[in-house]
Design an enzyme around this catalytic site. Structure first.
Site, PDB file in Angstrom:
ATOM      1  N   PRO A 142       0.775  -1.247   0.000  1.00 39.98           N
ATOM      2  CA  PRO A 142       0.000   0.000   0.000  1.00 39.98           C
ATOM      3  C   PRO A 142       0.809   1.302   0.000  1.00 39.98           C
ATOM      4  O   PRO A 142       0.763   2.083   0.953  1.00 39.98           O
ATOM      5  CB  PRO A 142      -0.839  -0.140   1.264  1.00 39.98           C
ATOM      6  CG  PRO A 142       0.030  -0.939   2.188  1.00 39.98           C
ATOM      7  CD  PRO A 142       0.753  -1.917   1.300  1.00 39.98           C
ATOM      8  N   CYS A 143       1.482   1.558  -1.096  1.00 35.24           N
ATOM      9  CA  CYS A 143       2.262   2.795  -1.192  1.00 35.24           C
ATOM     10  C   CYS A 143       1.351   4.026  -1.203  1.00 35.24           C
ATOM     11  O   CYS A 143       1.811   5.136  -0.919  1.00 35.24           O
ATOM     12  CB  CYS A 143       3.180   2.763  -2.412  1.00 35.24           C
ATOM     13  SG  CYS A 143       2.356   2.406  -3.954  1.00 35.24           S
TER      14      CYS A 143
END
EC number: 2.1.1.63
Length: 159
Positions: A125-126
């Site tokens: 989850p950047c």
């Protein structure tokens, strides 16, 4: 064992999922208007499962992913990507938080660079990384998508 590809129409654009019979290698937004690579009977099960989990995520039925994947990068990049997975669903962190968590608090810029090279969008989850001042920072999928994903997760937690 060859690489296979299928595309998924998310609420915020088409995601291209690539992988082989055993693991996912990338999940990336593309800017196409139509799906050219639909799921077929020949699509590897791991890609079908990934798309199913992405669909559940977008329908607010999934907050964690459990797909097998492989990320190719330096040891440093891999440590950053692993640290990104520790940011809880619906929460945010900063490049500095990640740098500290991997034991290299001065590597903030390098963390940002590694973050930008993440090929497993949403699953790693950047999009949960924001600036230390609380503002949104860059996102390879586009800022509108980043904003949407963060709002989506926060709303899911409220529901």
């Amino acid at each position: 064992m060859g690489i296979a590809k299928a595309e998924y129409q998310s609420p915020i654009g088409i995601l291209e999922v690539t992988g082989n019979e055993k693991e996912i290698e990338s999940i990336l937004f593309n800017e196409k208007e139509e799906i050219d690579f639909p799921v077929t009977d020949d699509t590897p099960h791991v890609i079908k499962d990934c798309i199913r989990q992405l669909d559940e995520y977008f329908r607010r039925e999934r907050v964690e992913f459990n797909i097998p994947y492989s990320v190719k990068g330096t040891d440093f990049q891999q440590s950053v990507w692993e640290a990104l997975t520790s940011i809880p669903y619906g929460k945010t962190g900063t490049y500095k938080d990640i740098a500290v968590s991997i034991g290299n608090e001065k590597a903030v810029r390098a963390v940002g660079s590694a973050n930008g090279k993440n090929k497993l969008t949403i699953v790693i989850p950047c999009h949960r990384i924001i600036g230390t001042n609380g503002t949104l920072t860059g996102y390879a999928g586009g800022m509108e998508r980043k904003e949407w994903l963060l709002a989506h997760e926060k709303q899911t937690l409220k529901d």
